[in-house]
Design a protein around this motif. Structure first.
Motif, short mmCIF file in Angstrom:
data_model
loop_
_atom_site.label_atom_id
_atom_site.label_comp_id
_atom_site.label_asym_id
_atom_site.label_seq_id
_atom_site.Cartn_x
_atom_site.Cartn_y
_atom_site.Cartn_z
N MET B 35 0.84 -1.21 0.00
CA MET B 35 0.00 0.00 0.00
C MET B 35 0.87 1.25 0.00
SD MET B 35 -3.01 -0.79 2.69
CE MET B 35 -3.87 -2.34 2.67
N LEU B 36 1.93 1.19 0.81
CA LEU B 36 2.82 2.35 0.91
C LEU B 36 3.46 2.63 -0.45
CD1 LEU B 36 4.27 4.45 2.69
CD2 LEU B 36 6.03 2.75 3.10
N VAL B 39 0.81 4.16 -2.75
CA VAL B 39 0.49 5.55 -2.43
C VAL B 39 1.64 6.47 -2.82
CG1 VAL B 39 0.08 7.15 -0.53
CG2 VAL B 39 -1.18 5.01 -0.66
N ILE B 42 1.79 6.87 -6.61
CA ILE B 42 0.74 7.77 -7.14
C ILE B 42 1.08 9.22 -6.82
CG2 ILE B 42 -1.68 8.41 -6.99
CD1 ILE B 42 -2.23 5.49 -6.15
N THR B 43 1.35 9.49 -5.53
CA THR B 43 1.55 10.88 -5.14
C THR B 43 2.78 11.47 -5.81
OG1 THR B 43 2.64 10.06 -3.18
CG2 THR B 43 0.37 10.75 -2.92
N PHE B 89 -12.35 11.97 -4.49
CA PHE B 89 -12.59 10.64 -3.91
C PHE B 89 -12.56 9.56 -4.98
CE2 PHE B 89 -15.60 7.29 -2.64
CZ PHE B 89 -14.90 6.79 -1.55
N PHE B 91 -11.30 9.73 -7.94
CA PHE B 91 -9.96 9.66 -8.54
C PHE B 91 -9.01 8.87 -7.62
CE2 PHE B 91 -5.77 11.36 -9.65
CZ PHE B 91 -5.80 11.20 -11.02
N SER B 92 -9.09 9.13 -6.32
CA SER B 92 -8.22 8.41 -5.38
C SER B 92 -8.52 6.92 -5.40
CB SER B 92 -8.43 8.93 -3.96
OG SER B 92 -8.14 10.30 -3.90
N ILE B 93 -9.81 6.58 -5.40
CA ILE B 93 -10.19 5.16 -5.42
C ILE B 93 -9.66 4.50 -6.69
CG2 ILE B 93 -12.17 3.68 -5.87
CD1 ILE B 93 -13.13 4.19 -3.38
N PHE B 96 -5.86 4.25 -6.56
CA PHE B 96 -5.42 3.32 -5.51
C PHE B 96 -5.60 1.88 -5.98
CE2 PHE B 96 -5.98 1.28 -1.24
CZ PHE B 96 -4.74 1.63 -0.73
N VAL B 118 -9.56 -5.80 2.40
CA VAL B 118 -9.19 -4.50 1.86
C VAL B 118 -10.26 -4.02 0.87
CG1 VAL B 118 -7.49 -3.26 0.47
CG2 VAL B 118 -6.75 -4.95 2.15
N LEU B 122 -12.94 -0.79 1.17
CA LEU B 122 -13.11 0.27 0.17
C LEU B 122 -14.57 0.34 -0.29
CD1 LEU B 122 -9.94 -0.19 -2.06
CD2 LEU B 122 -10.47 1.74 -0.60
#
Lengths: 163, 244
Positions: B35-36, B39, B42-43, B89, B91-93, B96, B118, B122
């Protein structure tokens, strides 16, 4: 199946919440506004360019119209000038022609007069010559001395026959 | 349950460091690491590629803009103008799930989207959020969502429970769809990878070729599932605005 083992459920939920919240907040506050700004900036630029292109097009059309107007005006002016020149030339030609005609007429009449005059002269000479020849001939043949009056009289009477 | 060479072994969670908080085990595991990585990927990508904010984009900036426009288009097509508020939201989903699936395609990387807990979490966020949104927008009238107009009245005792059940099963279908796709794909890859090793002589190249083809398919599915997750989220948001 490891997915159904609840041992790490809490751990997964916890880290999911942490990372997803971070992702959501970061994208919401930092990344997405940046992209939105860029897109907006680009759209503005495109709009600006489009509007300026439109303005330039209008300007170009105006200029084209001006050019056409001027061309038309110039055409009209040249047409007029050509007409004027033709007219003046025609006038010139006709005046010159009339002058020439007059000149010619005068010359012709002068020549006619001269011809008549010389004809008269010649006719007088002929009379004198005739008189002389006649006097000489008569004198040679007959020894008769003809007077001027008699000679002229005879010539006058026969003039029509040799004129 | 998972033997040493089981194709399901790849889904086992190994703690990297043991952490405990208020009596709960919140160890940082390979799933958390995945996950890290997702994230961070993406960022960092979305931030660094747009760093110059140039009007004429670089190739990488173009990719970020493409993703942005893709989801913005999806949201405006399904929800309309109301959808703009939920863009971060959705876009993040989408990102992710998409990058989570893609990270899972890297060999030896853990696929956190192959864990039902997980995906269910979501989906539950989407479900609960949409339900709250429905009540905020329509109040008690939100329950008319289960009432289908234009149907003979004697059909309602049958239809309303069906509608309720289908509404309540949304988070399950949403989460199980993603989870099952990832689980099946990765298991299949692992099974064929086992064939490559165990088949005699050179015949192992046949399952190997199959793995190559299947990897392409899996990448397609990774994208498709993220897309499906995002579009269903959009549709649910739309339902919360327009009941029928």
């Amino acid at each position: 199946m490891p997915q159904l083992n609840p041992e790490f459920f809490v751990s997964q939920l916890f880290w999911l919440a942490v990372f997803f919240t971070f992702l959501l907040v970061f994208l919401w506050r930092v990344s997405l506004p940046r992209i939105a700004t860029v897109l907006e900036k680009r759209q503005n630029k495109i709009d600006e360019n489009l509007s300026s292109a439109k303005e330039l097009q209008e300007e170009a059309m105006e200029i084209e119209k001006k050019i056409n107007d001027q061309i038309n005006k110039a055409k009209l002016e040249t047409d007029e000038k050509i007409k004027e020149t033709i007219n003046t030339l025609q006038e010139d030609v006709s005046s010159q022609l009339s002058l020439l005609d007059k000149d010619l007429e005068k010359k012709v009449s002068d020549a006619e007069k001269e011809i008549l005059k010389s004809k008269d002269d010649q006719m007088k000479n002929i009379n004198n010559e005739i008189a002389n020849i006649t006097k000489l001939t008569v004198g040679k043949i007959t020894d008769i001395e003809l007077s001027e009056n008699e000679l002229n009289k005879v010539i006058e009477t026969h003039k029509g026959s040799f004129n | 349950m998972a033997a040493k060479d089981s194709p399901l072994k790849q889904f086992e969670i190994d703690p990297i460091s043991n952490i405990e908080l208020a009596g709960y085990n919140i160890s940082f595991t390979n799933s958390s690491l995945s996950m890290l990585i997702t994230v961070l990927a993406i960022t960092l990508f979305l931030t660094l590629t747009v760093n110059t904010r140039s009007i004429i984009p670089s190739r990488m900036q173009l990719v970020s803009e493409l993703m942005y426009n893709f989801i913005a288009q999806l949201l405006s097509d399904t929800v309309g103008d109301n959808g703009k508020r939920y863009f971060p939201f959705v876009f993040s989903i989408f990102m992710f799930v998409l990058i989570g699936n893609m990270v899972g395609m890297i060999p030896y990387q853990f696929t956190f989207t192959s864990h039902i807990i997980v995906t269910f979490a979501l989906a539950a966020v989407v479900f609960i959020g949409v339900t709250i949104l429905g009540f905020v927008n329509h109040g008690i009238k939100f329950f008319t969502f289960f009432y289908i107009p234009g149907v003979p009245f004697y059909m309602h005792p049958l239809l309303i429970p069906i509608e309720v059940i289908s509404y309540l099963s949304r988070p399950i279908s949403l989460s199980v769809r993603l989870f099952a796709n990832m689980l099946a794909g990765h298991t299949l890859l692992k099974v064929f990878a086992g064939f490559v090793v165990s088949m005699p002589f050179f015949t192992g190249v046949f399952p190997l070729a199959f793995i190559v083809a299947l990897t392409g398919l899996e990448i397609l599915i990774a994208f498709l599932q993220a897309y499906v997750f995002a579009i269903l989220t959009c549709l649910y948001i739309n339902d919360a605005y327009h009941l029928h």
